[in-house]
Design a protein around this motif. Structure first.
Motif, PDB file in Angstrom:
ATOM      1  N   PRO A   6      10.096  -2.378   6.039  1.00 27.01           N
ATOM      2  CA  PRO A   6      10.862  -1.631   5.051  1.00 27.01           C
ATOM      3  C   PRO A   6      10.041  -0.613   4.282  1.00 27.01           C
ATOM      4  O   PRO A   6      10.563   0.403   3.812  1.00 27.01           O
ATOM      5  CB  PRO A   6      11.390  -2.736   4.122  1.00 27.01           C
ATOM      6  CG  PRO A   6      11.520  -3.915   5.006  1.00 27.01           C
ATOM      7  CD  PRO A   6      10.346  -3.820   5.938  1.00 27.01           C
ATOM      8  N   ALA A  39      14.440   3.946  -3.803  1.00 26.14           N
ATOM      9  CA  ALA A  39      14.185   2.820  -2.905  1.00 26.14           C
ATOM     10  C   ALA A  39      12.870   2.133  -3.265  1.00 26.14           C
ATOM     11  O   ALA A  39      12.789   0.893  -3.307  1.00 26.14           O
ATOM     12  CB  ALA A  39      14.162   3.303  -1.459  1.00 26.14           C
ATOM     13  N   CYS A  70      19.532  -4.297   3.749  1.00 18.83           N
ATOM     14  CA  CYS A  70      18.896  -3.128   4.370  1.00 18.83           C
ATOM     15  C   CYS A  70      19.818  -2.471   5.386  1.00 18.83           C
ATOM     16  O   CYS A  70      19.975  -1.241   5.413  1.00 18.83           O
ATOM     17  CB  CYS A  70      17.586  -3.539   5.045  1.00 18.83           C
ATOM     18  SG  CYS A  70      16.244  -3.960   3.913  1.00 18.83           S
ATOM     19  N   GLN A  90      20.782   4.536   0.681  1.00 19.71           N
ATOM     20  CA  GLN A  90      19.397   4.489   1.140  1.00 19.71           C
ATOM     21  C   GLN A  90      18.448   4.141   0.004  1.00 19.71           C
ATOM     22  O   GLN A  90      17.392   3.558   0.230  1.00 19.71           O
ATOM     23  CB  GLN A  90      19.011   5.831   1.753  1.00 19.71           C
ATOM     24  CG  GLN A  90      17.643   5.841   2.406  1.00 19.71           C
ATOM     25  CD  GLN A  90      17.327   7.183   3.029  1.00 19.71           C
ATOM     26  OE1 GLN A  90      18.211   8.002   3.241  1.00 19.71           O
ATOM     27  NE2 GLN A  90      16.063   7.417   3.313  1.00 19.71           N
ATOM     28  N   TYR A  94      19.271  -0.308   0.272  1.00 17.59           N
ATOM     29  CA  TYR A  94      18.122  -0.546   1.152  1.00 17.59           C
ATOM     30  C   TYR A  94      16.916  -1.014   0.345  1.00 17.59           C
ATOM     31  O   TYR A  94      16.202  -1.929   0.754  1.00 17.59           O
ATOM     32  CB  TYR A  94      17.782   0.722   1.922  1.00 17.59           C
ATOM     33  CG  TYR A  94      16.721   0.517   2.984  1.00 17.59           C
ATOM     34  CD1 TYR A  94      17.073   0.254   4.297  1.00 17.59           C
ATOM     35  CD2 TYR A  94      15.370   0.565   2.662  1.00 17.59           C
ATOM     36  CE1 TYR A  94      16.104   0.050   5.272  1.00 17.59           C
ATOM     37  CE2 TYR A  94      14.395   0.360   3.621  1.00 17.59           C
ATOM     38  CZ  TYR A  94      14.773   0.108   4.926  1.00 17.59           C
ATOM     39  OH  TYR A  94      13.807  -0.110   5.876  1.00 17.59           O
ATOM     40  N   GLY A  97      17.087  -4.789  -0.559  1.00 19.96           N
ATOM     41  CA  GLY A  97      16.726  -5.648   0.564  1.00 19.96           C
ATOM     42  C   GLY A  97      15.253  -5.571   0.898  1.00 19.96           C
ATOM     43  O   GLY A  97      14.595  -6.586   1.180  1.00 19.96           O
ATOM     44  N   ALA A  98      14.711  -4.361   0.853  1.00 20.12           N
ATOM     45  CA  ALA A  98      13.296  -4.170   1.163  1.00 20.12           C
ATOM     46  C   ALA A  98      12.400  -4.889   0.168  1.00 20.12           C
ATOM     47  O   ALA A  98      11.314  -5.358   0.519  1.00 20.12           O
ATOM     48  CB  ALA A  98      12.973  -2.672   1.179  1.00 20.12           C
ATOM     49  N   MET A 159      17.231  -2.104  12.626  1.00 23.66           N
ATOM     50  CA  MET A 159      16.859  -3.004  11.535  1.00 23.66           C
ATOM     51  C   MET A 159      17.544  -4.349  11.678  1.00 23.66           C
ATOM     52  O   MET A 159      16.939  -5.405  11.430  1.00 23.66           O
ATOM     53  CB  MET A 159      17.237  -2.357  10.194  1.00 23.66           C
ATOM     54  CG  MET A 159      16.868  -3.182   8.978  1.00 23.66           C
ATOM     55  SD  MET A 159      15.080  -3.265   8.737  1.00 23.66           S
ATOM     56  CE  MET A 159      14.929  -4.823   7.870  1.00 23.66           C
TER      57      MET A 159
END
Length: 384
Positions: A6, A39, A70, A90, A94, A97-98, A159
């Motif tokens: 990620p 992000a 993600c 994004q 994302y 989750g990253a 992913m």
């Protein structure tokens, strides 16, 4: 390795930013740069939340939730038509989750390795480098022959497949399962009174603010010089390939000569590469040389973050220290935005401020690390 992947989005945003600047959002350099910034902020800001999720749900379930976030972020980004849509998808989805995956990757390795911890961390962090070597070329091809929407959809599919397989294969260390942190241990306030810990956070802020600048703006620099978007993507791939080797080598050097010493050495070389190579790069050959040199030296502080944090906090407070570290250093994610603002308002030659900003940040980080080393070991020489 997959759990480090990620983090590669911070590099690949430069490919998408260059695409959007020339297609959908011309002239929106600074607003687009906030997509990757959001992000990255989520990855750091949600560090304590990630620690809580791992403590309550276990590593495997928390990681599966992270993969779903993600994938959802990338798939939703494929329907974006405004920049703020990218912020939410994004950026936030994302990034959330990253954050969980990155926390798991940073805390798992030190539990298993002691003597060869540096090499193990270097190997684990190569997931980012492997992805960044391949993905820019794939993304550019997809953007050229299809469009950005299908590019995001295919990235989401990749992913999903790699993430689920990794979660199913992941195994936590058995004798550590009873040591999951309690709620009151997530953010230990006494860490904020530790001067070496705060200096280590400051070091990361300086270096990480600088680290992302070339990855954000090298593709745009290439197209500014009249090079193709494919050549711009090739620069990111080259930097990532060199970064892979550099992280492995930094792990070996760290195990032999000290983890803090290795970060200092690599930081000096990274600063010099910005000042002495990128500053004078006006051809593809020179840009490629810079990408290779900076790629090799630039990422060691990320690969060795866990091991240096253990040195500063001790293993007993490592997990709490790392979540606090990620939270405190979130300000570093504004590095590309700050560099972009300076570039816009300083009136210097194109891309000059990016080069000076990156080199100065690494230099400031090295000086701060020297002070931290002296406070811990009471000397500037010796192994640490």
């Amino acid at each position: 390795m997959i759990f480090h992947a990620p983090r590669l989005l911070s590099r690949l945003i430069g490919v998408m930013q260059d695409y959007y600047e020339h297609r959908d959002f011309p002239g929106a350099t600074i607003p687009l740069s906030f997509v990757g910034t959001i992000a990255n902020i989520c990855m750091n800001l949600l560090g304590p939340v990630s620690q809580l999720m791992v403590a309550m749900l276990g590593v495997r379930m928390a990681s599966l939730i992270a993969v779903c976030l993600c994938v959802l972020g990338l798939e939703c980004a494929s329907w974006s038509s405004k920049i703020w849509h990218l912020y939410l998808t994004q950026g936030f989805l994302y990034g959330a989750g990253a954050s969980i995956l990155f926390y798991v990757s940073m805390t798992a390795v030190p539990q298993w390795f002691e003597k060869k911890r540096g090499l193990a961390l270097g190997l684990a962090s190569t997931g980012t480098c492997l992805g960044s070597f391949i993905m820019p070329l794939l993304m550019t091809a997809l953007n050229t022959h299809v469009d950005s929407h299908w590019c995001y959809r295919i990235l989401g599919l990749i992913m999903a497949v790699t993430g689920v397989i990794s979660c199913l294969m992941f195994r936590d260390r058995a004798d550590k399962r009873e040591e999951r942190p309690k709620l009151k241990e997530v953010f230990q306030l006494d860490l904020l009174r530790s001067v070496p810990f705060l200096l280590w956070c400051l070091t990361d802020i300086f270096m990480e603010m600088s680290y992302y600048v070339p990855y954000f703006y090298l593709p745009s620099h290439a197209t500014f010089l009249g090079l193709s978007s494919t050549q711009g993507s090739a620069l990111i791939s080259a930097a990532s390939a060199a970064n892979l080797i550099g992280r492995l080598v930094s792990g070996v050097i760290a195990d032999r000569f000290g983890h803090v010493n290795t970060v200092i050495l690599y930081g000096i070389c990274s600063s010099l590469s910005c000042f002495l190579i990128w500053t004078f790069s006006n051809t593809f050959g020179l840009l490629l040389t810079f990408a290779l040199v900076f790629g090799f030296f630039g990422g060691s502080f990320i690969a060795l973050t866990s091991s240096v944090t253990v040195i500063v906090t001790g293993m007993d407070r490592f997990q709490s220290g790392l979540s606090a570290f990620l939270f405190i250093t979130l300000v570093s994610m504004f590095g590309p935005n700050a560099a972009g603002a300076l570039e816009k308002h300083m009136g210097a030659s194109p891309f000059f401020c990016y080069k000076i900003f990156a080199g100065s940040g690494y230099l400031a980080g090295v000086l701060t690390l020297f002070v931290m080393k002296w406070l811990i070991s009471k000397r500037l020489g010796g192994r640490l």
